[in-house]
Each structure stands twice: as structure tokens, then as C-alpha cells.
Motif scaffolding. Structure first.
Motif, PDB file in Angstrom:
ATOM      1  N   SER A   1       0.862  -1.193   0.000  1.00 32.05           N
ATOM      2  CA  SER A   1       0.000   0.000   0.000  1.00 32.05           C
ATOM      3  C   SER A   1       0.892   1.235   0.000  1.00 32.05           C
TER       4      SER A   1
ATOM      5  N   THR B   1      -2.322   8.463   0.898  1.00 31.26           N
ATOM      6  CA  THR B   1      -3.453   8.491  -0.050  1.00 31.26           C
ATOM      7  C   THR B   1      -4.427   9.616   0.315  1.00 31.26           C
TER       8      THR B   1
ATOM      9  N   GLU C   1       1.473   4.330  -4.033  1.00 26.97           N
ATOM     10  CA  GLU C   1       1.926   2.938  -4.079  1.00 26.97           C
ATOM     11  C   GLU C   1       3.176   2.796  -4.949  1.00 26.97           C
TER      12      GLU C   1
ATOM     13  N   ARG D   1     -10.948   2.809  -2.146  1.00 25.85           N
ATOM     14  CA  ARG D   1     -10.144   2.884  -0.923  1.00 25.85           C
ATOM     15  C   ARG D   1     -10.009   1.496  -0.285  1.00 25.85           C
ATOM     16  N   GLY D   2      -8.811   1.229   0.183  1.00 27.70           N
ATOM     17  CA  GLY D   2      -8.535  -0.093   0.757  1.00 27.70           C
ATOM     18  C   GLY D   2      -8.263  -1.146  -0.316  1.00 27.70           C
TER      19      GLY D   2
ATOM     20  N   SER E   1      -5.772  -2.202  -2.006  1.00 25.77           N
ATOM     21  CA  SER E   1      -4.567  -3.049  -2.087  1.00 25.77           C
ATOM     22  C   SER E   1      -4.856  -4.476  -1.634  1.00 25.77           C
TER      23      SER E   1
END
Ligand code: ADP
Ligand code: ASP
Ligand code: MG
Length: 416
Positions: free
Chosen positions: A41, A47, A74, A155-156, A158
Motif C-alpha cells: 500500500s 493516499t 503505491e 479505498r482499501g 490493495s
């Protein structure tokens, strides 16, 4: 010798020292003889910062340029991780999402991966190279007019990159390293007595994630379930390695011996409540209300219809994602004449609390326990919705922690 995908979340790569610590875990797995792909991430907070930069230029931004900016966090950590591994004498190199490629839909900000070419990674293994892949990134397919655009997976996302890679590689395990040592019966930041779960059914985790448990992105659980990926959630800060199997495993429901009535609780503050008062009580009204919302791509979740004060009409209450409140009120206001309601009331001071467990399929009375426990604390339930393995209630947001702790105790989930 196993094929492993190791994913390190934002806190695990928050600074160069943490990246070096994470690299040591990767090296230890390689020393055990495993073939490893690393997914990273962005550093925690990065982010959010990138999103703020975009919004500071314009709140109504071009989503494809948003993705170009936001995907960059990333890129940084993938290069740093490759460097840290090289320092440990691991032959490592990074591949960006567009290089693999990680093909996705063109729904910017929330793209879905639809194809991964894992050949590059297999070639890496053949050459003794450890690939490092940034999570969260996708790319659209090139066309005659367009060379393809960078996308992000929500979002989230990864987590989803890691599980998708594990599925494509038919990996033996996908380890998700994060800042907690597994999946808990409730968010441990809010419920001190939350207990670590050793094994959780894919279906349960899917419900928990979609109902607000942000420990795994919902889409990652969906992929894990569909492709039967063995996923482990574990702490980056514990000395234990993934191969020591210290974390929580996502497993098939049928191998769970004892099906508890309730496995866990989730909460979501991402809800808004809308009430239309004095709607005519006649066939077709709900279709007319929800039609324009569906056209505007707004997901309506919980719905309740109750008699109005005048006894002749009804009040219709429902929930939508909080971020869609402006779009929703615009769509309903534009159709006011057709819908004929009296008032449009909105509230964002609400939270959705859910109890989840595959055992609900065979146990009755779960809802009653919930309603009684909340009533005893004086917490009013505004809307209820149920499915086979979950019950959700909408309550006043100020009661979030009280409700979670109360239900946690009532369902016997408290740590000893
Ligand atoms: P990462 O940056 O590693 O992806 P996240 O912040 O996305 O980490 O996810 C980990 C966080 O999820 C934990 O710090 C915890 O507060 C939260 N969380 C919410 N629900 C749960 C749960 N049921 N079990 C464990 N953690 C949970
Ligand atoms: N960096 C992205 C985010 O913060 C993706 C991720 O961490 O999973 O949402
Ligand atoms: Mg996460």
C-alpha cells in the motif's frame, strides 16, 4: 516450497524503517524456500493527502486524473520495498500496475480488476527474482483512440490487488499484514473486549466487510471466496512470520466445526437517512420513489414504510451512502410533483450496527436478543434489515460504542 503473496498495508510501510522491517519478513519467507510476490500500500496517510491535493484544485475533478495522482503513493512504496529487499541480498524489482498489467474496468476511483497477466511474475520466479507490486493500481485496456488510463480500485483496494494476484498465481497463501493481529469480533479500536477470531467463514467476512469492517476491502473477500484463496490476516508488528500461521484465516463455511450464532459485529458511519412524509398509500409508489434513485446510481439499503400522523398516507424512510446525500435530495426534489410527498427530511447522525454469523441459519431469536438489549439501554431503533446471516439496525450515531459493547456482551463475544 509454496507460492505466497505478502501484502503490507499502510501502517506496515509507514516510513523507511517499517519498510525495512517488512522486507525482513519477506526475506525470512524466501529463506524458508518460498516464492514470494510482495504487494504494498501507500505509506499511511499518503493516499488521504493525495486526495486532498486533488480536491484543493477542484471539488468536481476529472476522475481519470484523480486516479493518476492517487495511484502514485503505491509507486513510491513499491520502489522503496524493492530497494530494501536488495539491501538484504534479495533480487527484487518493482512492477507498476500498468506494467504487469492489472487490467481493470474504466470506472475510475472504483475500478474492478478483470484480468491479470501473471506470466511476468512466473518468469520472475524462474529467474529467482522477487517482484514487488503496488496495490490499488489498475489500467484500462488500450484502444485505437486511447493508450489506456491508470485506474484505482477504491479505498482499501490493495487488499484486492493482493487477493487477485494470489488467485491468478494459484498461490498457496495470501498474507495480509496490518496493524492488528487478526480479525476481531468487533473493531478493537472501539470495543476493548473484542476477541481475535482464529477462523472465519468467507461469507461472514464478506458480510462484515460490506457492513463496515474496513480490515479487508469487500471486493477482496469476494474474490477470495470465489477463487478459494487461503487468506490470512496478521500483524506486521508481531515477530511471528506468516508461515508460523499466527493470524486469522478465511475458510469455507463447511469446515467450521462449531457454528456460533453470532461471529462478529460491524458498524458503518457511511449512512444517511432520508424520510419522505405523507406519501400516498397506493400501488407503485415505492417504484416511483426508487426509480429516479436507481437512475442516478444511488444504492438504497434499508427501507421502512410506516403510517403517517394523518392515518391516510405513509412515511417512507430509507438509507443511502452518506456521500450520495446531495444527489439523492436533488433527484427526489426534482420529482416532488410526481411523488407528492409533504416533507423531505435528511439525517446524517446515524450509524448502522450489524450482527453477523452463519449460525443464524440454524438459531432463532438473534434479532429479539438485539432489540431487547438495545431497548434496555434506551437506544431507539430507526430501521431494521435482515438477511440469512445478518441483522442490521440503524440508530443514533452517538450510541455507536454503547451499542457495540452492549451487543458484544449479550452475544457472549467478550474476551475472558
Ligand atoms: P491497512 O492499512 O493495513 O490496510 P486498515 O486500517 O485498512 O489497515 O485495516 C486495519 C484496521 O481495521 C484495524 O486497525 C482496525 O481498527 C480496523 N478494523 C475494523 N473492524 C475490524 C475487525 N473486526 N477486526 C480487526 N480490525 C478491524
Ligand atoms: N492506499 C490506498 C488507500 O489508502 C489503498 C490501500 O491502502 O489499500 O485506500
Ligand atoms: Mg486496508
Amino acid at each position: 516450497m509454496a507460492v505466497l503473496v505478502l501484502k503490507f498495508g499502510g501502517t506496515s510501510v509507514a516510513n523507511p524503517e517499517r519498510i525495512q522491517q517488512a522486507a525482513k519478513k519477506v526475506k525470512a519467507e524466501i529463506d524458508l524456500g518460498h516464492k514470494v510476490v510482495v504487494v504494498v500500500s501507500a505509506m499511511s496517510g499518503v493516499t488521504n493527502q493525495l486526495v486532498d491535493y486533488v480536491r484543493s484544485i477542484t471539488p468536481s475533478y476529472d476522475p481519470s486524473e484523480y486516479d493518476v495522482v492517487v495511484a502514485s503513493g503505491e509507486q513510491v512504496t513499491s520502489g522503496l520495498m524493492a530497494l530494501a529487499l536488495q539491501q538484504l541480498d534479495v533480487k527484487a524489482r518493482s512492477y507498476q500496475g500498468w506494467q504487469l498489467p492489472f487490467y481493470s474496468t474504466d470506472k475510475h476511483e472504483k475500478a474492478r480488476i478483470d484480468e491479470i497477466d501473471a506470466n511476468v511474475l512466473n518468469d520472475c520466479f524462474a529467474q529467482g527474482i522477487t517482484p514487488v507490486v503496488p496495490g490499488f493500481q489498475g489500467v484500462t485496456r488500450p484502444t485505437k483512440e486511447d493508450r489506456g488510463r491508470i485506474t484505482t480500485l477504491g479505498r482499501g483496494g490493495s487488499d484486492t490487488s493482493a487477493v487477485a494476484l494470489a488467485a491468478a498465481l494459484k498461490a498457496d497463501r495470501c498474507d495480509i499484514y496490518t496493524d492488528v493481529n487478526g480479525i476481531y469480533t468487533s473493531d478493537p479500536r472501539l470495543v476493548q473486549k473484542a476477541r481475535k477470531i482464529n477462523r472465519i467463514a468467507y461469507e461472514e467476512m464478506l458480510e462484515l466487510a460490506s457492513l463496515g469492517s474496513k480490515v479487508l476491502q469487500t471486493r477482496s473477500v469476494e474474490l477470495a471466496m470465489n477463487y478459494k484463496v487461503p487468506v490470512q490476516v496478521l500483524s506486521t508488528f508481531d515477530p511471528a512470520l506468516g508461515s508460523d500461521l499466527p493470524g486469522t484465516f478465511l475458510v469455507d463455511e463447511d469446515i467450521m466445526m462449531e457454528k456460533q450464532m453470532v461471529t462478529g459485529l460491524a458498524h458503518s458511519r457511511d449512512e444517511a437517512r432520508i424520510t419522505l412524509t405523507n406519501v400516498a398509500d397506493k400501488p407503485g409508489m415505492l417504484a416511483r420513489i426508487f426509480g429516479p434513485l436507481a437512475d442516478a446510481n444511488i444504492n438504497v439499503d434499508m427501507i421502512v414504510q410506516a403510517a403517517s400522523d394523518d392515518g391516510k398516507t405513509v412515511d417512507v424512510t430509507f438509507t443511502i451512502p452518506r456521500s450520495d446525500i446531495v444527489k439523492t435530495t436533488e433527484a427526489l426534489t426534482a420529482n416532488k410533483a410526481d411523488l407528492g410527498y409533504n416533507e423531505l427530511q435528511t439525517s446524517t447522525d446515524v450509524v448502522k450496527i450489524s450482527v453477523v454469523g452463519v449460525g443464524m441459519r440454524s438459531h432463532a431469536g438473534v434479532g429479539q436478543m438485539m432489540f431487547k438489549a438495545l431497548a434496555e439501554k434506551g437506544i431507539n431503533i430507526q430501521v431494521v434489515s435482515t438477511s440469512e446471516i445478518k441483522i442490521s439496525v440503524l440508530i443514533d450515531e452517538s450510541y455507536t460504542e454503547l451499542a457495540l459493547r452492549t451487543l458484544h456482551t449479550v452475544y457472549g463475544l467478550d474476551a475472558a
